[in-house]
Design an enzyme around this catalytic site. Sequence first.
Site, PDB file in Angstrom:
ATOM      1  CG  ASN A  90     -34.165   0.296  43.272  1.00 12.10           C
ATOM      2  OD1 ASN A  90     -33.428   1.094  43.844  1.00 12.10           O
ATOM      3  ND2 ASN A  90     -35.374  -0.008  43.716  1.00 12.10           N
ATOM      4  CG  HIS A  91     -27.880  -0.897  40.171  1.00 18.81           C
ATOM      5  ND1 HIS A  91     -26.640  -1.000  39.603  1.00 18.81           N
ATOM      6  CD2 HIS A  91     -28.440   0.224  39.641  1.00 18.81           C
ATOM      7  CE1 HIS A  91     -26.436   0.011  38.767  1.00 18.81           C
ATOM      8  NE2 HIS A  91     -27.527   0.772  38.780  1.00 18.81           N
ATOM      9  NE  ARG A  92     -30.971 -10.541  42.533  1.00 22.10           N
ATOM     10  CZ  ARG A  92     -31.205 -11.769  42.091  1.00 22.10           C
ATOM     11  NH1 ARG A  92     -31.150 -12.027  40.779  1.00 22.10           N
ATOM     12  NH2 ARG A  92     -31.488 -12.736  42.935  1.00 22.10           N
TER      13      ARG A  92
END
Length: 221
Positions: A90-92
Amino acid sequence: MHRPFPAPDERQPVPLPDGRRHEGTVFLKPVIDHPRIEVGDYSYASAHIPPSDWAAHLAPYLFDFSPERLVIGKFCQIADGALFITASANHRHDGFSTFPFAVFGGGEVAGRPSMPGPGRDTVLGHDVWVGQGARILPGARIGSGVIVGAGAVVGGEVPDYTVVVGNPARVVRRRFPAGVIARLLDIAWWDWPIADVLKAEAAICGGDLRALEAAAETIVA
């Protein structure tokens, strides 16, 4: 005459007519040694080109130091090309940018503003069939008896004994009536000794609930 059913620690459980073993189908429990992956007995995966590292092949973004886990129940069937995109991928995405500044330039990344917080475990129940090329998204919870269609992109909660297809995946039908599903979950044949499972093969695969209930009465806990 049937050959003896392979033990759950058999790496390549499918015999070929010439006596060799099919290299592209493995029981996952004996071939995966990863601190963040838990696999139940008899769950298997297949690949047309067998990888040298099945953990990396199935869950390439799950690292030894990842906070989340991938949990796969018993008797699951994972087709070629299926991929588990776990939470460490995931990325923010709650701010103005999704760019992971912290991973570039070295140094400690934990706690940096561009890094997302820990994600949920990804969990498959028992007797789940994951079709060819499916993508299981971070934190998905897939119930027992689910069929995931080829190429489906699955996130969130998937109820027991449903069929999901598409991108994003949607439930297209429930495999059995609610009462039957409740009984199947209560019987939990996947927890039986393998000899008893094989005795009940016709009832399990033929959808004969009455025969399965009769078999369950003979199982000694």
